[in-house]
Design a protein around this motif. Structure first.
Motif: not given
Ligand code: ZN
Length: 307
Positions: A154-178
């Motif tokens: 019933k709603g909407w979603v924003a999504y990413l499928k590219d591993a490189g972009l997901i890795a970039d996001w993890l680093g920027q939001v502060g999930a360095h260990g992950s």
């Protein structure tokens, strides 16, 4: 604990600058909350996320912050705006650190992330198309281009499928260990895929070589039984004998094993002539068999079962 749990846990413990605090709360609110001029109410799916929100709201100066738990729907964090004048913050965060915090809030509220054999998936669910677009824009403002939006139930979603972009996001939001774990898993997965592709390729190649070798042996046996190998020119005869002696060798190996070694293409050319000779014999005998009207003659030239 799943990878997603690890990421959430790390984000819940991430440092927040004072300029970023209200933007992270705004991320929570946009994804799964309600606010008016007096108070706000935000959903949290786990105790850790509820604690994070409680701390953020208290530190931001909101009053009477409370957490309630509903049996099936998770936690709700309530807070009163009190005498804060501009709450919640509107518009778009100017600073990059605040944009990252906004993205973190969106994800902690309704984000999902996984990495499977089939690929990688990152998403944030939103109640409206506008907010899905906002989530996409938040990523873009962090330099992460390539997010998409779409319908989800019933709603909407924003999504990413590219591993490189997901890795970039993890680093920027502060999930360095992950991020470290993610990159390790990604390298292992890439390596495994490469090895599997190579093994599949080699298995197929081997099967082709063996099938060709058996066909060659069968044809040479046919020549041997009918006209005899001595009927072949010497160069072809040597190769034919080498094949009978080494039924599973590759053509290149056969070529090298001859008294006068040949190139692979030379051996291939001679083998084609041997095969053509066998075909010729087969046709001649089929024709004679038809004239004689008997099956028995053809029986004699039935392909030999691979040994
Ligand atoms: Zn900031």
């Amino acid at each position: 604990m799943t990878f997603l749990d690890d990421v959430r846990q790390e984000l819940c413990a991430a440092e927040v600058r004072s300029c970023c605090r209200s933007w992270e709360i705004r991320g929570f609110l946009d994804a799964w909350g309600q606010a008016d001029a007096r108070r706000l109410r935000v959903h949290a799916h786990s105790a850790a996320v509820a604690r994070r929100l409680y701390t953020l709201l208290s530190e931001a100066g909101l009053r009477r912050v409370t957490v309630t738990r509903r049996p099936r729907s998770g936690f709700f964090v309530l807070a009163h705006v009190g005498d804060l004048r501009t709450w919640p913050p509107s518009g778009w965060p100017r600073r990059r650190c605040c944009r990252r915090s906004y993205a973190r809030g969106l994800f902690l509220a309704r984000g999902f992330l996984n990495s499977t054999r089939h690929g990688y998936h990152w998403e944030v669910k939103t109640p409206s198309e506008t907010l899905a677009e906002t989530a996409r824009r938040a990523l873009e403002s962090m330099g992460i281009k390539g997010a998409r939006t779409g319908r989800w139930q019933k709603g909407w979603v924003a999504y990413l499928k590219d591993a490189g972009l997901i890795a970039d996001w993890l680093g920027q939001v502060g999930a360095h260990g992950s991020l470290l774990g993610f990159e390790n898993a990604r390298v292992t997965k890439d390596m495994r895929n490469k090895v599997n592709r190579r093994v599949n390729y080699e298995t197929a190649n081997l099967a082709r070589t063996v099938a060709a070798a058996l066909r060659q042996k069968e044809n040479i046996r046919l020549i041997e039984r009918t006209t005899g190998l001595d009927d072949l020119p010497p160069g072809l005869r040597d190769l034919a004998k080498a094949r009978l002696a080494q039924p599973l060798a590759s053509l290149a190996e056969l070529a090298e094993s001859l008294d006068t070694p040949l190139s692979k293409s030379g051996a291939s050319h001679r083998m084609r002539r041997i095969m053509a000779r066998a075909e010729q014999i087969r046709r001649e005998h089929a024709r004679r068999g038809q004239v004689a009207g008997g099956q028995t003659r053809q029986e004699q030239f039935r392909p030999e079962a691979p040994s």
